[in-house]
Scaffold this active site. Sequence first.
Site, PDB file in Angstrom:
ATOM      1  N   CYS A  37      72.005  81.715  61.918  1.00  0.00           N
ATOM      2  CA  CYS A  37      71.459  82.465  63.356  1.00  0.00           C
ATOM      3  C   CYS A  37      69.608  82.372  62.957  1.00  0.00           C
ATOM      4  CB  CYS A  37      71.457  83.620  63.246  1.00  0.00           C
ATOM      5  SG  CYS A  37      70.695  84.329  64.541  1.00  0.00           S
TER       6      CYS A  37
ATOM      7  N   LYS B 195      67.379  99.356  71.990  1.00  0.00           N
ATOM      8  CA  LYS B 195      66.012  98.959  70.641  1.00  0.00           C
ATOM      9  C   LYS B 195      65.711  97.903  71.301  1.00  0.00           C
ATOM     10  CE  LYS B 195      65.773  96.905  66.203  1.00  0.00           C
ATOM     11  NZ  LYS B 195      65.768  95.314  66.184  1.00  0.00           N
TER      12      LYS B 195
ATOM     13  N   CYS C 226      67.871  85.105  63.475  1.00  0.00           N
ATOM     14  CA  CYS C 226      67.508  86.095  62.781  1.00  0.00           C
ATOM     15  C   CYS C 226      67.255  85.509  60.744  1.00  0.00           C
ATOM     16  CB  CYS C 226      69.181  86.656  61.727  1.00  0.00           C
ATOM     17  SG  CYS C 226      69.347  87.280  63.119  1.00  0.00           S
TER      18      CYS C 226
ATOM     19  N   CYS D 172      75.467  85.263  67.752  1.00  0.00           N
ATOM     20  CA  CYS D 172      75.032  86.080  66.704  1.00  0.00           C
ATOM     21  C   CYS D 172      74.852  87.372  67.514  1.00  0.00           C
ATOM     22  CB  CYS D 172      73.386  85.879  66.681  1.00  0.00           C
ATOM     23  SG  CYS D 172      72.614  87.209  66.079  1.00  0.00           S
TER      24      CYS D 172
ATOM     25  N   HIS E 137      55.145  94.796  68.876  1.00  0.00           N
ATOM     26  CA  HIS E 137      55.765  95.858  70.370  1.00  0.00           C
ATOM     27  C   HIS E 137      55.617  97.272  68.959  1.00  0.00           C
ATOM     28  CE1 HIS E 137      59.115  96.383  67.682  1.00  0.00           C
ATOM     29  NE2 HIS E 137      59.759  94.568  68.287  1.00  0.00           N
TER      30      HIS E 137
ATOM     31  N   HIS F 227      71.436  88.878  69.118  1.00  0.00           N
ATOM     32  CA  HIS F 227      70.799  88.158  69.602  1.00  0.00           C
ATOM     33  C   HIS F 227      71.850  86.970  70.525  1.00  0.00           C
ATOM     34  CE1 HIS F 227      67.713  87.586  66.550  1.00  0.00           C
ATOM     35  NE2 HIS F 227      66.542  87.808  67.315  1.00  0.00           N
TER      36      HIS F 227
ATOM     37  N   HIS G  37      57.202  98.268  65.260  1.00  0.00           N
ATOM     38  CA  HIS G  37      56.053  97.546  64.825  1.00  0.00           C
ATOM     39  C   HIS G  37      55.209  98.468  64.213  1.00  0.00           C
ATOM     40  CE1 HIS G  37      57.345  93.441  66.586  1.00  0.00           C
ATOM     41  NE2 HIS G  37      58.126  93.048  64.896  1.00  0.00           N
TER      42      HIS G  37
ATOM     43  N   LYS H 247      61.584  91.208  72.120  1.00  0.00           N
ATOM     44  CA  LYS H 247      60.909  90.456  73.186  1.00  0.00           C
ATOM     45  C   LYS H 247      62.031  89.518  74.374  1.00  0.00           C
ATOM     46  CE  LYS H 247      57.064  91.632  72.624  1.00  0.00           C
ATOM     47  NZ  LYS H 247      56.155  92.029  74.225  1.00  0.00           N
TER      48      LYS H 247
END
Length: 525
Positions: A130, A305, A133, A155, A21, A158, A24, A308
Amino acid sequence: MTSGRSFYITTPIYYPSDVPHIGHGYTTVAVDTLARWHRQAGDDTWMLTGTDEHGQKMMRAAAANGATPQEWVDRLVSESWFPLLETLDVANDDFIRTTQERHEERVKAFVQAIYDRGYIYAGEFEALYCVGCEEFKTEAEILPGTGEFEGLKVCAIHSKPLELLQEKNYFFKLSEFQDRLLELYASEPDFIRPESARNEVVSFVRSGLKDLSISRSTFDWGIEVPWDDSHVIYVWVDALLNYATAVGYGTDPEQFARRWPAYHVVGKDILRFHAVIWPAMLMAAGLEVPRGVFAHGWLLVGGEKMSKSKLTGIAPSEITDVFGSDAYRFYFLSAIAFGQDGSFSWEDLSARYQAELANGFGNLASRTVAMIGKYFDGVVPMPGTYTDADRAVQTVVADAATAADAAMERFRIDEAIERIWTIVDELNGYITVNEPWALAKDEANRERLATVLYTVAEGLRALTVLLSPVMPAATGILWKALGAEAALGALTSQPIRGAGTWGVLAPGTTVSALAPLFPRVEQNS
């Protein structure tokens, strides 16, 4: 064209199951721009990017898609990650994949070395983990679940339930490096930048370090622990080592000595791995710590933030298909203070594209080439006597080049672009005030017209060199149109730290027609 000064810079290695995305893309173009700048300054530059392909999350994703882990990562890398580099015009020197033999063999050598030096021991381990992560969670990173996860621990990143893992593991004696790390941060204040990131790491390390579990025995998709093949090396240890394995650690001492240590640019969410665990591992191996770790902020879309899982991710191609790769690079690198969070919106991108690229830089380039074509048959004229107004332009150009280089040294790409842009504004203002079209009406003003147009052409030559690491495509086209390629050689071989020197573009150079560098964009909104 190397000055002998090594400039080795890395992106994080990306997790290939996350489709790329714009976040990155942001990290990658920032690192590419810094690398291009240093390469053009004559530094011995090396840019590394790559993919992190081991771990439990990858194994599960592969199984869910009916593929072996290796087939799965091969597909993701070739379909999503290699194309990203082309989409964004990235000129990396190397691309490392953690499933490559060169990486796996060198990781084993490194882990064996710190084991032999007494920094690894066997122990029992129980903690909440997690999978998203790929990391064990501390109390501060655990939240009580809500909704369908009521009564479970989840988490904080997430919002997914954590797994309680119990296994015999090998541990790295991270706790032994607390004082040495604090000494490093104190003696090298620029080791972690920006300052907010540095302060966060210092307080984390001051609060006490626990030893780190560096192996897993419940699955096998990873690099085997050299002295115990029933364990694989924890994915984060394997991943961090890419920065050393890619430049020959363990098998090519000459290459390693030439490149290492590196600068690492990372998102702030993975700062601790890079600024705490990684230097400690290097200290344990008796190697130099990195030159520095720069943590950039997050890209926010609608205040959140990107991720996906929350469907806020925007693919870079959605932007480049409309505006082009140069606009992508320019926008993200100039609109956000490097090191702070930044918000993305299509409206802001569109407005900046129009104002700064099309009307500012693009229009300046078109007007200059067109006027030299019209008034001097396409040949850069010989300037006459310079006035104070002309010398003011020369000063702006020289100052911008010096200030931009200093900003790039501080990893403040946004400040560098801001300083370079003073040339765009100065030249556009200079044309407005000096009115070459009015001068052209009277033969008596011929020498003054020549001086004005030489000044603009030479200012544009410096501007093109300075902007080339940020916008390689448009500047390459402009460089040819200015006749500079034929006269001075390739744009990428122009010494960027000397770009502000006046009088490089020789009178008599032939310019050629230039289509708009940043054409009007039709958006279907």
